[in-house]
Design a protein around this motif. Structure first.
Motif, PDB file in Angstrom:
ATOM      1  N   GLY B  16       0.794  -1.231   0.000  1.00 64.86           N
ATOM      2  CA  GLY B  16       0.000   0.000   0.000  1.00 64.86           C
ATOM      3  C   GLY B  16       0.820   1.271   0.000  1.00 64.86           C
ATOM      4  N   THR B  19      -0.447   3.890  -2.453  1.00 64.83           N
ATOM      5  CA  THR B  19      -1.581   4.598  -1.839  1.00 64.83           C
ATOM      6  C   THR B  19      -1.090   5.625  -0.822  1.00 64.83           C
ATOM      7  OG1 THR B  19      -2.908   2.622  -2.139  1.00 64.83           O
ATOM      8  CG2 THR B  19      -3.765   4.265  -0.611  1.00 64.83           C
ATOM      9  N   ILE B  22      -0.048   8.607  -2.699  1.00 63.58           N
ATOM     10  CA  ILE B  22      -1.206   9.345  -3.242  1.00 63.58           C
ATOM     11  C   ILE B  22      -1.868  10.161  -2.123  1.00 63.58           C
ATOM     12  CG2 ILE B  22      -3.531   9.064  -4.226  1.00 63.58           C
ATOM     13  CD1 ILE B  22      -2.423   6.594  -5.754  1.00 63.58           C
ATOM     14  N   ILE B  23      -2.016   9.555  -0.949  1.00 65.13           N
ATOM     15  CA  ILE B  23      -2.659  10.278   0.166  1.00 65.13           C
ATOM     16  C   ILE B  23      -1.815  11.499   0.567  1.00 65.13           C
ATOM     17  CG2 ILE B  23      -3.379  10.139   2.592  1.00 65.13           C
ATOM     18  CD1 ILE B  23      -4.064   7.154   2.087  1.00 65.13           C
ATOM     19  N   GLN B  40       5.177   6.604  -9.491  1.00 68.23           N
ATOM     20  CA  GLN B  40       5.373   5.296  -8.879  1.00 68.23           C
ATOM     21  C   GLN B  40       6.068   4.347  -9.836  1.00 68.23           C
ATOM     22  OE1 GLN B  40       1.246   5.564  -8.800  1.00 68.23           O
ATOM     23  NE2 GLN B  40       0.882   3.748 -10.028  1.00 68.23           N
ATOM     24  N   SER B  53       6.985   4.645  -4.470  1.00 67.74           N
ATOM     25  CA  SER B  53       6.102   5.748  -4.811  1.00 67.74           C
ATOM     26  C   SER B  53       6.815   7.018  -4.379  1.00 67.74           C
ATOM     27  CB  SER B  53       4.783   5.570  -4.056  1.00 67.74           C
ATOM     28  OG  SER B  53       3.937   6.672  -4.223  1.00 67.74           O
ATOM     29  N   ASN B 131       0.651   0.763   5.933  1.00 61.74           N
ATOM     30  CA  ASN B 131       0.988   1.925   5.085  1.00 61.74           C
ATOM     31  C   ASN B 131       0.537   3.233   5.722  1.00 61.74           C
ATOM     32  OD1 ASN B 131      -1.759   1.365   4.633  1.00 61.74           O
ATOM     33  ND2 ASN B 131      -1.684   2.043   2.496  1.00 61.74           N
ATOM     34  N   LYS B 157      -9.997   9.086   1.983  1.00 59.57           N
ATOM     35  CA  LYS B 157      -9.635   8.010   1.057  1.00 59.57           C
ATOM     36  C   LYS B 157     -10.308   6.674   1.393  1.00 59.57           C
ATOM     37  CE  LYS B 157      -6.893   7.331  -2.472  1.00 59.57           C
ATOM     38  NZ  LYS B 157      -7.056   8.183  -3.642  1.00 59.57           N
ATOM     39  N   ASN B 166      -8.282   3.433  10.399  1.00 62.18           N
ATOM     40  CA  ASN B 166      -7.223   4.191   9.742  1.00 62.18           C
ATOM     41  C   ASN B 166      -6.817   5.425  10.543  1.00 62.18           C
ATOM     42  OD1 ASN B 166      -6.370   3.135   6.884  1.00 62.18           O
ATOM     43  ND2 ASN B 166      -8.545   2.669   7.119  1.00 62.18           N
TER      44      ASN B 166
END
Lengths: 377, 182
Positions: B16, B19, B22-23, B40, B53, B131, B157, B166
């Motif tokens: 992850g 991700t 991206i976050i 990435q 990434s 992650n 997200k 999360n």
């Protein structure tokens, strides 16, 4: 109201731009690194009443796009170099049949299968000369996710206005990276729809240029019946071998672009006013070039960037002027020397022209460009 | 010219980390209004094995979209550390998963260790949020974005049912990151 913004992949931005432009048909066949364009549109097009079709191959996909366009739809396909190779016969058909459509080419290396996941810029000559015969070409080369969004919209506008295929080329780097994209509000950006015929179905001739260089295109299914062929044809759409008609047709479909370069051209200059060396770069490579210009300026070297956004028709006037002003033009590209040939042709020896080519799947980095500038000066 | 801040997340494919990148980019650009570019490793390179990434953050437009000198790097596995813990700037930062990276890459940068996978598994109860633990720690260690922006981006997200999980993972990572600095 605050604008809608999102962190989007270049390919996603392309799909969103297509929807904004009014695209209602996508016919394609998935290929890396363009697949996300199809993936996103398979979700978006049904929401706006559009159609998404995965065809049996790239050739059929291009044929479906031409067919859809003839019914009045704004039609799109997305692929990469190997797919464009397959589509070439039908791209030529769209040129001579004067059918508006947009082809997205997310470039990887080549020839043949090459390296599917690596970036390339080696289809830029293909975009102009890939299909046989004399023909005009329009190709746009955006360099950021926002620009992909906007240039996809412009590609549809140019296709509809000039009644021809328009290609948008960007490489894997911009296709797969994510950046902030601001969505345009409805009405904020120009959206051009094709001109409808002003005559009755009985009087309609699909290639009648007596009222203008670009004859209006009727839609199949709207009562207008007409013939479409890849053969040279007369104003009524039926084949002809009459020398003067063939000659006039061939010339008109080239002149409609050549006579309207001012409307089609688009470019950006950065620090070129006093530049002694111009870096002539497009797509992701132009981003490295801009970085290099900033670094070189810090060292007191007068460098500038010329970045075509419309690659075809070629920016002849601007390139010729820069060749007169500068000591050298450097052309970095992810191929082994394609657009540099055009730059040399137009520079006519007025300044040095040097190429930087890279085909190992890695980007041309700013240091490579700065190094070449110092070597040439 | 605005300064660039470059962060690299690396680990095993499927952890992850794309991700996480991206976050972070969403926190920087959508929430804080800065400029950001996320890229990435892609394709066969990213399947199994090591994956990375990269996020570049700046107050101004970002030209070159790939890493130049990395300010901060995360490596969750030995393979990722061997392959991607390079190009880190002098005085930069390398965060390693202390259970999965034994051989420390050499370089003139600060090396910190946190048991990221173990924190996710034992403290949160789900390895899958490792992650987000890592993202919290990297944000605490770098100040690349504010804690609030990071948390907001994480919550935007994930589906409703996983928000609490999360949020806990992010907070734990952030707190452990701050502790590790001292």
């Amino acid at each position: 109201m605050a604008k809608k913004v999102a962190l989007l992949q270049g390919n996603d931005a392309c799909a969103q731009g297509a929807v904004y432009a009014g695209c209602t048909f996508f016919g394609g066949y998935p290929i890396t690194p363009s697949t996300e364009v199809a993936e996103v549109l398979s979700g978006e097009l049904p929401k706006v009443g559009g159609k998404f079709i995965q065809m049996e191959d790239e050739i059929a996909a291009m044929a479906s796009v031409i067919g859809a366009s003839l019914t009045g739809a704004k039609a799109l396909t997305a692929t990469s170099g190997p797919g464009v190779s397959l589509k070439q016969e039908l791209i030529g058909y769209a040129c001579i049949a004067e059918t508006p459509c947009v082809i997205i080419n997310v470039m990887r290396g080549g020839p043949s299968t090459g390296m599917p996941t690596g970036p390339g810029q080696s289809d830029v000559m293909q975009a102009k000369w890939g299909t046989h015969g004399d023909h005009a070409a329009i190709a746009l080369v955006p360099a950021s996710c926002q620009e992909i969004y906007e240039e996809t919209i412009r590609a549809f506008n140019l296709a509809e206005k000039y009644r021809m295929p328009v290609q948008v080329l960007y490489d894997e780097i911009v296709g797969h990276m994510r950046e902030r994209v601001e969505f345009a509000e409805p009405g904020e950006l120009e959206v051009i729809d094709r001109e409808a015929p002003s005559v009755s179905p009985e009087e309609y001739k699909p290639y009648d240029d007596t009222k203008g260089q670009i004859p209006p295109l009727a839609s199949y299914g709207s009562g207008y019946k007409f013939h479409v062929t890849g053969l040279n044809k007369a104003a009524d759409g039926f084949p002809t071998t009459k020398a003067e008609l063939v000659d006039a047709e061939e010339r008109r479909q080239i002149d409609k672009v050549d006579d309207n370069v001012a409307d089609i051209e688009k470019f950006e200059t950065y620090m070129t006013e006093d530049a002694e060396v111009i870096i002539w770069a497009y797509g992701s490579t132009s981003r490295s070039a801009r970085y290099a210009v900033n670094d070189l300026r810090k060292e007191g070297i007068k460098a500038g960037l010329f970045r075509p956004i419309t690659l075809w028709p070629f920016p002849e006037k601007q390139t010729a002027e820069l060749a007169k002003q500068a000591k050298a033009i450097i052309v970095p590209e992810l191929n082994l020397g394609q657009m540099v040939i055009e730059v040399e042709r137009v520079a006519k020896g007025d300044c040095k022209v040097a190429a930087i080519g890279r085909v190992d799947g890695e980007p041309i980095n700013p240091g490579q460009i700065a190094g070449k500038v110092k070597e040439v000066l | 010219m605005a300064e660039r801040y470059e962060i690299r997340f690396s680990g095993a494919g499927g952890q992850g980390l794309i991700t996480a990148g991206i976050i972070l980019a969403e926190a920087a650009t959508i929430i804080e209004g800065k400029h950001a570019v996320q890229s990435q490793s892609y394709g066969p390179e990213a399947r199994g094995g090591a994956s990375k990434s990269e996020v570049i953050i700046s107050d101004g437009p970002i030209d070159y979209p790939k890493a130049t000198v990395v300010d901060a790097c995360l490596a969750m596995t030995q393979e990722a550390a061997d392959k991607y813990a390079n190009g880190i700037k002098e005085g930069g930062l390398l965060l390693l998963d202390e259970d999965f990276v034994q051989r420390t890459p050499e370089g003139n940068f600060k090396v910190l260790r946190l048991p990221i996978m173990r924190l996710a598994k034992e403290d949160i109860g789900r390895e899958i949020v490792a992650n987000v633990v890592a993202l919290g720690a990297m944000i605490a260690l770098t100040d690349a974005v504010s804690r609030e922006a990071g948390e907001k981006a994480v919550l935007a997200k994930v589906p409703e049912a996983f928000k609490e999980l999360n949020q806990k993972a992010f907070s734990l990572g952030f707190d452990k990151g701050k502790e590790a600095m001292n």
